[in-house]
Design a protein around this motif. Structure first.
Motif, short mmCIF file in Angstrom:
data_model
loop_
_atom_site.label_atom_id
_atom_site.label_comp_id
_atom_site.label_asym_id
_atom_site.label_seq_id
_atom_site.Cartn_x
_atom_site.Cartn_y
_atom_site.Cartn_z
N GLN A 159 0.84 -1.19 0.00
CA GLN A 159 0.00 0.00 0.00
C GLN A 159 0.88 1.25 0.00
O GLN A 159 1.78 1.38 0.83
CB GLN A 159 -0.92 -0.01 1.24
CG GLN A 159 -1.91 -1.17 1.27
CD GLN A 159 -2.88 -1.09 0.11
OE1 GLN A 159 -3.40 -0.02 -0.21
NE2 GLN A 159 -3.15 -2.26 -0.51
N THR A 160 0.64 2.16 -0.99
CA THR A 160 1.42 3.40 -1.07
C THR A 160 0.47 4.57 -1.19
O THR A 160 -0.66 4.44 -1.66
CB THR A 160 2.37 3.39 -2.27
OG1 THR A 160 1.60 3.21 -3.46
CG2 THR A 160 3.41 2.30 -2.15
N GLU A 161 0.99 5.73 -0.77
CA GLU A 161 0.18 6.96 -0.83
C GLU A 161 1.11 8.15 -1.05
O GLU A 161 2.13 8.28 -0.35
CB GLU A 161 -0.63 7.13 0.46
CG GLU A 161 -1.48 8.38 0.44
CD GLU A 161 -2.19 8.60 1.77
OE1 GLU A 161 -2.85 9.64 1.92
OE2 GLU A 161 -2.04 7.72 2.67
N LEU A 162 0.77 9.00 -2.01
CA LEU A 162 1.55 10.20 -2.26
C LEU A 162 1.26 11.22 -1.16
O LEU A 162 0.11 11.62 -0.96
CB LEU A 162 1.21 10.79 -3.63
CG LEU A 162 1.89 12.11 -3.99
CD1 LEU A 162 3.40 11.93 -4.10
CD2 LEU A 162 1.32 12.66 -5.30
N ILE A 163 2.31 11.63 -0.45
CA ILE A 163 2.14 12.60 0.64
C ILE A 163 2.22 14.02 0.11
O ILE A 163 1.41 14.87 0.45
CB ILE A 163 3.20 12.36 1.74
CG1 ILE A 163 3.04 10.95 2.31
CG2 ILE A 163 3.10 13.41 2.84
CD1 ILE A 163 4.11 10.58 3.31
N GLN B 156 1.55 16.98 -2.04
CA GLN B 156 0.40 17.29 -2.89
C GLN B 156 0.66 18.44 -3.86
O GLN B 156 -0.24 18.85 -4.58
CB GLN B 156 -0.80 17.63 -2.01
CG GLN B 156 -1.26 16.49 -1.12
CD GLN B 156 -1.74 15.29 -1.94
OE1 GLN B 156 -2.36 15.45 -2.99
NE2 GLN B 156 -1.45 14.09 -1.44
N PHE C 95 6.32 9.43 -0.53
CA PHE C 95 5.27 8.41 -0.55
C PHE C 95 5.26 7.68 0.79
O PHE C 95 6.33 7.33 1.34
CB PHE C 95 5.53 7.38 -1.66
CG PHE C 95 5.42 7.95 -3.05
CD1 PHE C 95 4.19 7.98 -3.70
CD2 PHE C 95 6.54 8.44 -3.70
CE1 PHE C 95 4.10 8.49 -4.99
CE2 PHE C 95 6.45 8.96 -4.98
CZ PHE C 95 5.23 8.99 -5.62
N LYS C 96 4.06 7.48 1.32
CA LYS C 96 3.89 6.67 2.52
C LYS C 96 3.62 5.24 2.08
O LYS C 96 2.82 5.00 1.18
CB LYS C 96 2.72 7.19 3.35
CG LYS C 96 2.51 6.45 4.66
CD LYS C 96 1.37 7.07 5.44
CE LYS C 96 1.15 6.34 6.77
NZ LYS C 96 0.03 6.93 7.53
N THR C 97 4.29 4.25 2.70
CA THR C 97 4.16 2.86 2.28
C THR C 97 4.25 1.94 3.49
O THR C 97 4.87 2.27 4.51
CB THR C 97 5.26 2.49 1.28
OG1 THR C 97 5.13 1.10 0.93
CG2 THR C 97 6.65 2.76 1.82
N ASP C 98 3.62 0.80 3.37
CA ASP C 98 3.71 -0.19 4.44
C ASP C 98 4.83 -1.17 4.20
O ASP C 98 5.01 -2.12 4.97
CB ASP C 98 2.37 -0.94 4.59
CG ASP C 98 1.96 -1.62 3.29
OD1 ASP C 98 2.71 -1.50 2.29
OD2 ASP C 98 0.89 -2.26 3.25
N ASN D 151 8.13 6.08 5.09
CA ASN D 151 8.07 6.88 3.85
C ASN D 151 9.23 6.56 2.92
O ASN D 151 10.29 6.09 3.36
CB ASN D 151 8.10 8.37 4.20
CG ASN D 151 6.91 8.78 5.04
OD1 ASN D 151 5.86 8.15 5.00
ND2 ASN D 151 7.09 9.84 5.83
N GLU E 202 1.63 4.14 -8.39
CA GLU E 202 1.03 5.47 -8.42
C GLU E 202 1.52 6.17 -9.71
O GLU E 202 2.60 5.87 -10.23
CB GLU E 202 1.47 6.31 -7.21
CG GLU E 202 1.15 5.71 -5.86
CD GLU E 202 -0.28 6.00 -5.43
OE1 GLU E 202 -0.91 6.84 -6.10
OE2 GLU E 202 -0.75 5.38 -4.46
#
Length: 415
Positions: free
Chosen positions: A31-35, A37, A51-54, A82, A110
């Motif tokens: 799971q990743t998320e762009l921090i 913005q 990017f935040k990732t597990d 991150n 992403e």
């Protein structure tokens, strides 16, 4: 015993017929998320993607691509939660969009687009081009000024950027505003009615371009006048006659360019033509040629090819040589002609043409001999290898005077 063996073989066959079922391999996608913005920056600003990732220990890659190419980046550090990517300077300085993709083992996790704006606030540079660098006077010609303003990183400025154009001619300085379209701006500087030099410059965001110039040359010449003069009007083949034009101008009153070629065409009474040329200095063309060696009337007209012509002027020449003596010797094979005396009884200059036409007793043309005078006289010898003994008609022509003799080689001259 037999039954035991049969049971054993049956169990073996049953075991071989069973197939082991294959289990599908599971692909783990973290799971990743762009921090970060921020999707818009200015050229030259640093850009970092977080990017935040597990699964921070995985081998992530960030692919970025713009109009100039693409690159695959590795993360800066492996943090606990991150991952971080710094975008190279050669990408951050190029205005326009670039596309990015976060990739893990060929899988796109992403993706997105980042927009970079031009950095006109830091500095503006003005590239300008002007041409052609020479035009002709009038309202039909022009030189085009083309301006391409850029920021500190050579990115073209946005459409609609204002540019001030100034141009100067004589005492007049004009100024106007134009705007960029498709990265450039342009303006046609029209030629003037007067010849001279037009200076142009441009300014954008307080930055001025270098000074450029175009030269306005005179337009095509219009018809002009000529005259002829000489120290005397005798056809001595020695004096020089001079042809001079008035100041040649174009239709707007500009004096034609120095070096303009003017051809003076001369026509004599026998419809024979000769010409001499001159080039203009301060608008005046001058050409010279020698006097003819016999009386004649010249009609002279000058031309500027494809542009203009002059009036027709006449110049009359009087005969400088009134008569000449002819003496035969050596059995009439040697002919001495002269002395040739000019209008003040002086010997004519060397080079006067003497032509001898030879005819047989029946009037059939045989040959022509030519020679020139030296020290005022001319000599022609008719050798035995050239003419056999006999009767001949000789016609001598010099300075426009023709004399005819009927002679007998080895005999007396008969007039």
């Amino acid at each position: 015993m037999r039954n035991t063996i049969l049971i054993f073989l049956g169990l073996v066959l049953l075991g071989c017929s069973e197939k082991k079922e294959e289990q599908p391999t599971e692909i783990y996608i973290p799971q990743t998320e762009l921090i970060s913005q921020v999707k818009n920056t200015i050229a030259g600003d640093a850009i970092t993607f977080f990017f935040k990732t597990d699964a921070p220990n995985e081998t992530y890659k960030l692919q970025i691509k713009n109009a100039y190419g693409s690159v695959l980046l590795k993360p800066n550090t492996n943090e606990r939660e991150n991952i971080e990517f710094n975008i190279p300077e050669n990408f951050t300085r190029i205005a326009g969009p670039f596309h990015w993709k976060l990739v893990l083992k060929s899988e796109i996790l992403e993706e997105g687009t980042h927009q970079i704006a031009t950095n006109a606030q830091k500095a503006t540079y003005v590239e300008s081009y002007f041409g052609p660098r020479s035009i002709t006077a009038g309202r039909n010609d022009f030189s085009m000024l083309t301006i391409s303003p850029t920021d500190a990183y050579d990115n073209p400025l946005n459409n609609g950027t204002e540019i001030t154009v100034k141009y100067q001619f004589l005492e007049n300085i004009d100024e106007l505003q134009i705007t960029t379209d498709n990265f450039i701006a342009w303006y046609n500087v029209a030629s003037t009615l007067k010849s001279g030099r037009i200076l142009v410059t441009s300014e954008c965001n307080g930055t001025t371009s270098k000074e450029l110039a175009t030269i306005v040359y005179p337009a095509n010449a219009v018809n002009f006048s000529i005259s002829a003069s000489s120290a005397h009007t005798f056809a001595d083949g020695n004096q020089i006659v001079t042809f001079v034009s008035d100041i040649i101008k174009d239709e707007y009153g500009n004096t034609v360019t120095n070096g303009t070629l003017v051809t003076f065409v001369i026509k004599n009474e026998r419809n024979q033509y000769l010409y001499t040329v001159g080039t203009t200095i301060n608008g005046v063309a001058e050409a010279k040629t020698l006097h003819p060696d016999q009386a004649t009337t010249w009609e002279v007209q000058a031309f500027i090819t494809g542009a203009a012509e002059s009036n027709i002027t006449t110049f009359k020449f009087k005969s400088a040589v009134k008569d000449y003596a002819v003496h035969f010797s050596k059995g009439n094979r040697n002919i001495d002609v002269g002395p040739f005396e000019s209008f003040m009884k002086q010997l004519i200059p060397d080079g006067l043409l003497l032509q001898l036409d030879i005819y047989d007793a029946n009037g059939e043309f045989i040959d022509t001999k030519k020679t020139t005078s030296k020290n005022g006289v001319s000599t022609i010898f008719l050798g035995e290898h050239f003419l056999e003994d006999g009767d001949y008609t000789l016609k001598l022509t010099a300075a426009g005077i023709t004399k005819e003799f009927i002679i007998n080689i080895h005999g007396e001259t008969i007039k």
